[in-house]
Structures are given as C-alpha cells and as structure tokens.
Design a protein around this motif. Sequence first.
Motif, PDB file in Angstrom:
ATOM      1  N   ALA A 160       0.810  -1.219   0.000  1.00 12.64           N
ATOM      2  CA  ALA A 160       0.000   0.000   0.000  1.00 12.64           C
ATOM      3  C   ALA A 160       0.843   1.269   0.000  1.00 12.64           C
ATOM      4  O   ALA A 160       0.504   2.247  -0.681  1.00 12.64           O
ATOM      5  N   LYS A 161       1.928   1.273   0.739  1.00 13.18           N
ATOM      6  CA  LYS A 161       2.750   2.485   0.875  1.00 13.18           C
ATOM      7  C   LYS A 161       3.356   2.931  -0.455  1.00 13.18           C
ATOM      8  O   LYS A 161       3.779   4.087  -0.607  1.00 13.18           O
ATOM      9  N   ASP A 162       3.371   2.044  -1.449  1.00 11.83           N
ATOM     10  CA  ASP A 162       3.930   2.373  -2.762  1.00 11.83           C
ATOM     11  C   ASP A 162       2.851   2.553  -3.827  1.00 11.83           C
ATOM     12  O   ASP A 162       3.164   2.780  -5.001  1.00 11.83           O
ATOM     13  N   MET A 163       1.576   2.478  -3.418  1.00 13.48           N
ATOM     14  CA  MET A 163       0.483   2.480  -4.382  1.00 13.48           C
ATOM     15  C   MET A 163      -0.243   3.822  -4.430  1.00 13.48           C
ATOM     16  O   MET A 163      -0.394   4.513  -3.415  1.00 13.48           O
ATOM     17  N   VAL A 164      -0.716   4.162  -5.634  1.00 18.50           N
ATOM     18  CA  VAL A 164      -1.522   5.367  -5.835  1.00 18.50           C
ATOM     19  C   VAL A 164      -2.978   4.945  -6.008  1.00 18.50           C
ATOM     20  O   VAL A 164      -3.292   4.089  -6.848  1.00 18.50           O
ATOM     21  N   LEU A 165      -3.840   5.517  -5.194  1.00 14.39           N
ATOM     22  CA  LEU A 165      -5.276   5.233  -5.266  1.00 14.39           C
ATOM     23  C   LEU A 165      -5.964   6.269  -6.142  1.00 14.39           C
ATOM     24  O   LEU A 165      -5.811   7.474  -5.931  1.00 14.39           O
ATOM     25  N   GLY A 166      -6.721   5.799  -7.110  1.00 14.05           N
ATOM     26  CA  GLY A 166      -7.584   6.686  -7.887  1.00 14.05           C
ATOM     27  C   GLY A 166      -8.981   6.627  -7.312  1.00 14.05           C
ATOM     28  O   GLY A 166      -9.638   5.588  -7.361  1.00 14.05           O
ATOM     29  N   SER A 167      -9.443   7.726  -6.725  1.00 16.10           N
ATOM     30  CA  SER A 167     -10.742   7.741  -6.042  1.00 16.10           C
ATOM     31  C   SER A 167     -11.757   8.555  -6.826  1.00 16.10           C
ATOM     32  O   SER A 167     -11.402   9.519  -7.517  1.00 16.10           O
ATOM     33  N   ASP A 168     -13.025   8.168  -6.723  1.00 23.50           N
ATOM     34  CA  ASP A 168     -14.059   9.076  -7.209  1.00 23.50           C
ATOM     35  C   ASP A 168     -14.104  10.272  -6.265  1.00 23.50           C
ATOM     36  O   ASP A 168     -13.267  10.398  -5.367  1.00 23.50           O
ATOM     37  N   LEU A 169     -15.069  11.150  -6.447  1.00 21.41           N
ATOM     38  CA  LEU A 169     -15.065  12.402  -5.689  1.00 21.41           C
ATOM     39  C   LEU A 169     -15.637  12.264  -4.285  1.00 21.41           C
ATOM     40  O   LEU A 169     -15.692  13.245  -3.541  1.00 21.41           O
ATOM     41  N   VAL A 170     -16.017  11.038  -3.903  1.00 20.84           N
ATOM     42  CA  VAL A 170     -16.658  10.818  -2.605  1.00 20.84           C
ATOM     43  C   VAL A 170     -15.895   9.828  -1.734  1.00 20.84           C
ATOM     44  O   VAL A 170     -15.698  10.053  -0.536  1.00 20.84           O
ATOM     45  N   PHE A 171     -15.438   8.727  -2.328  1.00 24.10           N
ATOM     46  CA  PHE A 171     -14.914   7.604  -1.563  1.00 24.10           C
ATOM     47  C   PHE A 171     -13.802   7.992  -0.588  1.00 24.10           C
ATOM     48  O   PHE A 171     -13.797   7.561   0.566  1.00 24.10           O
ATOM     49  N   LYS A 206      -5.960   1.656 -16.238  1.00 23.02           N
ATOM     50  CA  LYS A 206      -5.514   1.027 -17.480  1.00 23.02           C
ATOM     51  C   LYS A 206      -4.187   1.630 -17.942  1.00 23.02           C
ATOM     52  O   LYS A 206      -3.291   0.906 -18.414  1.00 23.02           O
ATOM     53  N   ASN A 207      -4.044   2.951 -17.796  1.00 21.68           N
ATOM     54  CA  ASN A 207      -2.857   3.660 -18.267  1.00 21.68           C
ATOM     55  C   ASN A 207      -1.772   3.789 -17.199  1.00 21.68           C
ATOM     56  O   ASN A 207      -0.841   4.582 -17.354  1.00 21.68           O
ATOM     57  N   ASN A 208      -1.909   3.023 -16.110  1.00 25.04           N
ATOM     58  CA  ASN A 208      -0.905   2.996 -15.033  1.00 25.04           C
ATOM     59  C   ASN A 208      -0.705   4.350 -14.353  1.00 25.04           C
ATOM     60  O   ASN A 208       0.356   4.616 -13.786  1.00 25.04           O
ATOM     61  N   GLN A 209      -1.746   5.183 -14.383  1.00 23.95           N
ATOM     62  CA  GLN A 209      -1.690   6.460 -13.666  1.00 23.95           C
ATOM     63  C   GLN A 209      -2.038   6.268 -12.193  1.00 23.95           C
ATOM     64  O   GLN A 209      -1.667   7.085 -11.355  1.00 23.95           O
ATOM     65  N   VAL A 210      -2.770   5.210 -11.899  1.00 25.13           N
ATOM     66  CA  VAL A 210      -3.082   4.816 -10.524  1.00 25.13           C
ATOM     67  C   VAL A 210      -2.945   3.298 -10.442  1.00 25.13           C
ATOM     68  O   VAL A 210      -2.928   2.599 -11.467  1.00 25.13           O
ATOM     69  N   ASP A 211      -2.864   2.783  -9.219  1.00 22.27           N
ATOM     70  CA  ASP A 211      -2.655   1.347  -9.014  1.00 22.27           C
ATOM     71  C   ASP A 211      -3.893   0.618  -8.521  1.00 22.27           C
ATOM     72  O   ASP A 211      -3.982  -0.615  -8.643  1.00 22.27           O
ATOM     73  N   ILE A 212      -4.839   1.343  -7.949  1.00 16.90           N
ATOM     74  CA  ILE A 212      -5.999   0.717  -7.326  1.00 16.90           C
ATOM     75  C   ILE A 212      -7.157   1.714  -7.348  1.00 16.90           C
ATOM     76  O   ILE A 212      -6.940   2.931  -7.237  1.00 16.90           O
ATOM     77  N   ILE A 213      -8.386   1.211  -7.533  1.00 15.69           N
ATOM     78  CA  ILE A 213      -9.558   2.081  -7.576  1.00 15.69           C
ATOM     79  C   ILE A 213     -10.717   1.430  -6.820  1.00 15.69           C
ATOM     80  O   ILE A 213     -10.788   0.209  -6.713  1.00 15.69           O
ATOM     81  N   PRO A 214     -11.651   2.247  -6.292  1.00 17.01           N
ATOM     82  CA  PRO A 214     -12.874   1.694  -5.710  1.00 17.01           C
ATOM     83  C   PRO A 214     -13.933   1.544  -6.808  1.00 17.01           C
ATOM     84  O   PRO A 214     -14.527   2.515  -7.266  1.00 17.01           O
ATOM     85  N   ALA A 215     -14.152   0.331  -7.242  1.00 18.55           N
ATOM     86  CA  ALA A 215     -15.099   0.068  -8.322  1.00 18.55           C
ATOM     87  C   ALA A 215     -16.387  -0.520  -7.763  1.00 18.55           C
ATOM     88  O   ALA A 215     -16.356  -1.282  -6.795  1.00 18.55           O
TER      89      ALA A 215
END
Length: 300
Positions: A160-171, A206-215
Amino acid sequence: MDFKRVLLVFITLLVFSGTCVITCTAEEASSGKKVIIGAMPFNEQYILAEIAGQLLENAGYTYEINSGLNNAMLYQGIKKGQIDLYIDYTSAIPTYFEEQKALKNLDPDSVTAEVKEMVIADGVGWGDKIGFRNDYQMAVKDTFAREKGVENLSDLALNAKDMVLGSDLVFHLDEIYGLPNLEKTYGYSFREVKPMEPTLMFEAIKNNQVDIIPASSTDSRIDLFNLTTLNDDKAALAPYDSILLITKTREDDTAFMDAISNMQNLIDTKTMRSLNKMFDIDKKDAREIANEFLTEQGLI
C-alpha cells in the motif's frame, strides 16, 4: 452509473411530504393482476425490473416499470402502496429514515439482519436477497494481483505504501464507509490519492496512472479492463446486498409471492456484471437481456 451515484445525486430529495412521488395512484398498485415495478435509472435496475416483470407475467400478471426514481422515492412508494416492488441495496436503506439508523458493524450478514428488522418494523415487505452485491470493491490489475499474490485487502499491507489510489469524488472523503475507515481497519495508507471523476478511474488504472480504484462490484468494466477485485476480509466497506422490497398488501398474494420468489439468490455478482455488460457494451435492450437470462434458467 451505479445506485450509489444515484443516491448521492438525489439525496437532497430524501425529505418530502405526503405528495405522490410515483406517476400512478395507490389504487393502481397493490391489488389485482396489474403490477407496478419501480426502478432506479441505471443498467442493472432496468434489467432486474424486467426480470421481476417477466416472472410475474409468466404467472398471469401484467406489469409496468416506473423508472427514473431514486432509492428514497421508491422506498416511500412501497410504503404508500404506489408501487408493488423494487430492488434496493442494504446499506442504503438506513439513509431513508429522518434520523438515520446507525449500523452496528459492516459485516454483510449483520447488516442484512439489521436492515430486515428496520424494514419490517417500518411496514415494508421483505423479499430476501437476490444474490449479488453492488458495493465498493477495491480493484487492481489482474497482472498486479498475480505478481503480488494478493486476494484480500489484508494482503496489501506490504504494498500500500507504494500504491496510488484513484478515487471518485466521494470515496476518499467518506469517514464511515470509505477510505478513512478502510485505512483505519487495515492499518495501512496509500502513498497518494488522486480524486477524479468516476468515469476516468478505469482509464487511469488502465494507463498505469493509478494502481488501485474503488469500483462498484457489478460494473462491467471490471472484466472489460482485466481487473481483480480484492476481498474485504475485515469488513471495512459497507455491503450493499441486493434485496427485493414489496408493498405490504402484496404479501398475501400467493401467486405474486411465488413468482418473485424465483429471484431469491438467482444472480451472483459475476453474473450481474455479465448482464450489465450486455446492456452497456453490447447495447442490448433490458427486456431482451431479461428474457434470455430467464429462458436459460428455465424460469419462463
């Protein structure tokens, strides 16, 4: 689009008077062979409404689908007898009460038991679970999951300490059901959080801009973008089990109840994603999707 977005968009409409929120009168529902089915305005709701309608049609009823309404309006419509049934999601229901009911914990079975109790006490009929959940699930690329050997959220402790989270505007801001509670429960934090519009999250991973997302767990893009959802093994995120809610007077209609009982535990999360794909990607009509599915299941 998923129901959590619908709930957020329309939450300001939660408090309303005794005016009719459904485009029908109470006399049109809750009796006879004409059934009014409610639906929220997004993919799986259209499909599920058609599945319920066609099961009832097969049992000798006619049906009309009233779509375009949010959860809170549909719940009030059920209470007032203006619609006969609709599909909702467990953790959303406490928000419909003027004084929001606090859940004891986020264990899925516990939430279902609590919500069932509050719904029945509020004069609404309980039709049980459909089988799938539409909740936030943390998703990573399939390749990442395989390389790192991760299946559960607990497994991210070293990464986790090396990962970037892509979040929606609420999560990432939701103290009770979102990222703060996840990080508190699992004892780790992500290196960076990038808030973005929900529609951009899948392209970002998909483009490796983030590593994990809340789907949302029934989002067809999980499969389309080759993602793996991680099991929330410590119940940090709210469970949104799909459930049938029924207007009280229909509970004594044996043929009605027998017909919709076929929906109980009928659709798991993976199947719901595949049905949503037919709607979103293959551009099939919800009625056609429902008919094909029910025929395959031998239910019509």
